[in-house]
Design a protein around this motif. Structure first.
Motif, short mmCIF file in Angstrom:
data_model
loop_
_atom_site.label_atom_id
_atom_site.label_comp_id
_atom_site.label_asym_id
_atom_site.label_seq_id
_atom_site.Cartn_x
_atom_site.Cartn_y
_atom_site.Cartn_z
N ASN A 92 12.97 19.22 -11.99
CA ASN A 92 13.89 19.40 -10.86
C ASN A 92 13.23 18.97 -9.56
OD1 ASN A 92 16.28 20.44 -12.11
ND2 ASN A 92 15.03 22.42 -12.47
N ASP A 93 11.86 18.62 -9.69
CA ASP A 93 11.04 18.21 -8.45
C ASP A 93 11.86 17.22 -7.76
OD1 ASP A 93 8.30 18.26 -7.22
OD2 ASP A 93 9.00 16.19 -7.30
N ILE A 117 9.12 2.50 -6.79
CA ILE A 117 9.33 3.85 -7.16
C ILE A 117 8.18 4.56 -7.63
CG2 ILE A 117 10.66 5.11 -9.06
CD1 ILE A 117 12.78 2.83 -8.90
N ALA A 118 8.06 5.64 -6.90
CA ALA A 118 6.61 6.38 -6.98
C ALA A 118 6.94 7.56 -7.90
CB ALA A 118 5.82 6.76 -5.89
N LEU A 119 6.12 8.09 -9.10
CA LEU A 119 6.30 9.19 -9.55
C LEU A 119 5.26 10.26 -9.41
CD1 LEU A 119 7.78 7.69 -13.04
CD2 LEU A 119 8.80 9.45 -11.52
N PRO A 120 5.44 11.25 -8.93
CA PRO A 120 4.56 12.31 -8.57
C PRO A 120 3.52 12.79 -9.71
CG PRO A 120 6.54 13.53 -8.72
CD PRO A 120 6.83 11.93 -8.98
N PRO A 121 2.40 13.28 -9.47
CA PRO A 121 1.66 13.72 -10.67
C PRO A 121 2.02 14.97 -11.14
CG PRO A 121 0.41 13.70 -8.60
CD PRO A 121 1.49 12.94 -8.21
N LEU A 122 1.74 15.62 -12.13
CA LEU A 122 2.33 16.62 -12.54
C LEU A 122 1.90 18.07 -11.86
CD1 LEU A 122 4.02 18.19 -14.62
CD2 LEU A 122 2.20 18.09 -16.38
N ARG A 123 0.69 17.74 -11.43
CA ARG A 123 0.00 19.00 -10.71
C ARG A 123 0.93 19.32 -9.17
NH1 ARG A 123 -3.49 15.37 -11.03
NH2 ARG A 123 -3.79 13.90 -9.60
N ASP A 124 1.58 18.07 -8.83
CA ASP A 124 2.48 18.54 -7.75
C ASP A 124 3.77 18.74 -8.01
OD1 ASP A 124 0.16 17.62 -6.21
OD2 ASP A 124 0.87 15.45 -5.96
N ARG A 125 4.04 19.14 -9.11
CA ARG A 125 5.40 19.46 -9.68
C ARG A 125 5.35 20.91 -10.26
NH1 ARG A 125 7.40 14.99 -13.54
NH2 ARG A 125 9.11 16.68 -13.68
N GLU A 151 6.58 23.76 -10.14
CA GLU A 151 7.81 24.45 -10.76
C GLU A 151 8.11 23.88 -12.04
OE1 GLU A 151 9.20 26.94 -9.04
OE2 GLU A 151 7.69 26.77 -7.89
N ASP A 152 8.03 22.51 -12.27
CA ASP A 152 8.23 21.95 -13.46
C ASP A 152 7.35 21.96 -14.69
OD1 ASP A 152 10.57 20.89 -12.29
OD2 ASP A 152 9.75 19.02 -12.00
N PHE A 177 6.94 22.88 -20.53
CA PHE A 177 5.73 23.29 -21.60
C PHE A 177 6.84 24.14 -22.40
CE2 PHE A 177 3.62 26.74 -23.64
CZ PHE A 177 2.46 26.18 -24.10
N ARG A 178 7.81 24.67 -21.85
CA ARG A 178 8.82 25.30 -22.92
C ARG A 178 9.36 24.67 -23.76
NH1 ARG A 178 10.32 29.32 -18.63
NH2 ARG A 178 12.14 28.45 -18.50
N LYS A 179 9.82 23.37 -23.16
CA LYS A 179 10.84 22.29 -23.97
C LYS A 179 9.82 21.67 -24.87
CE LYS A 179 13.08 18.19 -24.30
NZ LYS A 179 12.58 17.83 -25.66
N PHE A 180 8.54 21.44 -24.63
CA PHE A 180 7.62 20.98 -25.60
C PHE A 180 7.31 21.86 -26.90
CE2 PHE A 180 5.97 18.03 -22.04
CZ PHE A 180 6.73 17.21 -22.68
N ALA A 181 7.38 23.17 -26.36
CA ALA A 181 6.90 24.06 -27.22
C ALA A 181 8.02 24.52 -28.23
CB ALA A 181 6.47 25.76 -26.54
#
Ligand code: ATP
Length: 418
Positions: free
Chosen positions: A16-17, A179-187, A189-190, A195-199
């Motif tokens: 939801n970032d 169109i820029a996508l943010p790195p995961l460390r900047d997200r 909350e996501d 992780f839950r989805k992948f797990a």
């Protein structure tokens, strides 16, 4: 116009970032036009979702969608792959072949790692962008195609322009909309959401109960650097899902699966003078290597314990399967001698009673010395070879299995001459 929420559901995009939402919103807005789009972001952030969204919402959606990893195609064949060739254009060109731009006429082409295109190919691409014209390799007959181009890069193309490796005019043609996508460390909350989805996916796939992270583990997950972004997070989730029998995951357990990053207090694994981006992709492989070593170490511990308990003279008498697993196939009449057999790249236990010390050395190793680095490299080569064999030479499948990008795999193949 379709909502961002709908698109996320349709493409199974988790998060939801606000920056992620903005990127999807932009994709929805530009989709009905033929504007060329450049998707930017680090490796593994999910750039490939954007061209798919654009294609599926465009008037070209019934046409072909072709994704091309420009970094994975050898320089010598890229023009022929993209633009096709005439019979006899070069040795081995036994028949005329259509290139992706011809096949995708009326559709969309996604050019991933566009910064890897050779300069001569960039000239051909510029021409297609300007008037849809191209020449097959070995032909002087101009052909036309009508293809929407979406490109992506995880390197700063301005640096490539400065170094003369990327044409500035092409850059501007490709990036009408960025169109820029943010790195995961900047997200932050996501991260747990993902992780839950992948797990959950892996619990289903491997028929195991789902993992549950405790509070400290969630914090560790959110503070980690994730230089391989979502791809790396997915790998970690898969490894823990498969290997941890206790499904309640503490921070200490999670930490075992996170390769050290700069500024962390974990032991540094390897010293390298390469650039950070090279290092991060290599780290994916090293991570797996270290993981194998951890499993070897556990087997060794088991064996040593058995030896200590029984006081047996020959290890083979105790657990031949375990011996075989650790040392590979047994040589005829050989006896296992702990003093001489190198076991892993990191440690060589010399006596049973030293096993705890060896374990400590392993866990707290500050650096791995040169010789050990070479052995790691050897292990890396073995893993790549095995994976390529297993996947019948299909680089994409092998790269997925190894948890690295296809481009990195391609580079490794070149580097090690595989
Ligand atoms: N928001 C998301 N939700 C769930 N999975 C995602 C999301 N974004 C990406 N992924 C998954 O993460 C992995 C990496 O994504 P992708 O291949 O699109 O990255 P990339 O940015 O194109 O990387 P590279 O530059 O190395 O090609 C894929 O398995 C993809 O399905």
């Amino acid at each position: 116009m379709e909502s961002v929420q709908n698109i996320k559901q349709r493409f199974e995009i988790i998060g939801n970032d606000p920056k992620l939402n903005r990127a999807i919103e932009k994709a929805i807005q530009v989709a009905p036009t033929d504007i060329s789009v450049l998707v930017t972001g680090e490796s593994g952030v999910g750039k490939e979702n954007i061209p798919r969204i654009i294609h599926s919402l465009s008037h070209r959606k019934h046409g072909k969608y072709i994704a091309v990893n420009c970094g994975a195609i050898p320089e010598g064949t890229i023009d022929s792959e993209l633009f096709g060739h005439e019979k006899g254009a070069f040795t081995g060109a036994t028949s005329t072949r259509e290139g992706y731009f011809e096949v995708a006429n009326g559709g969309t082409i996604f050019l991933d790692e566009v910064g890897e295109l050779p300069l001569t190919t960039q000239v051909r691409l510029l021409r297609i962008l300007e008037n849809g014209e191209f020449l097959k390799v070995g032909s002087s007959q101009v052909q036309k195609t009508d293809v929407r181009i979406v490109a992506a890069t995880n390197v700063n193309l301005f640096n490539a322009i400065e170094k003369g490796k990327f044409r500035e005019d092409l850059y501007y043609r490709l990036s009408t909309v960025d169109i820029a996508l943010p790195p995961l460390r900047d997200r932050e909350e996501d991260i747990h959401l993902l992780f839950r989805k992948f797990a959950a996916d892996f619990a289903h796939k491997y028929k195991m109960p789902p993992l549950k992270l405790d509070e400290n583990a969630v914090q560790l997950l959110q503070k980690y650097r994730w230089s391989g972004n979502i791809r790396q997070l997915r790998n970690v989730a898969e490894q823990i899902s498969v290997l941890e029998t206790n499904r309640d995951i503490s921070a200490a357990t999670l930490q075992l699966y996170l390769p050290p990053t700069e500024g962390s207090n974990l032991p540094s694994v390897i010293k390298s003078n390469k650039s950070e981006s090279d290092f991060s992709t290599e780290r994916d492989i090293l991570y797996k290597v270290l993981f194998d070593m951890k499993s070897d170490l556990n087997d060794l511990k088991k064996l040593t314990l058995e030896l200590m308990k029984s006081g047996a003279a020959k290890a083979q008498d105790i657990n031949p399967n375990l011996i075989q697993k650790i040392y590979g196939s047994k040589e005829e009449d050989s006896e296992i001698e702990f003093e001489e057999q190198p076991v892993t790249a990191v440690m060589t236990p010399s006596h049973n009673e030293n096993y705890r010390e060896a374990e400590d050395n392993y866990l707290f190793a500050e650096t791995i010395e040169e010789e050990e680095v070479l052995r790691l490299e050897q292990k890396e080569i073995e893993m790549i070879k095995k994976s390529l064999e297993k996947n019948k030479g299909k680089r994409k499948a092998a790269a997925d299995e190894l948890g690295i990008s296809e481009r990195t795999l391609y580079r490794k193949i070149k580097q090690f001459d595989l």
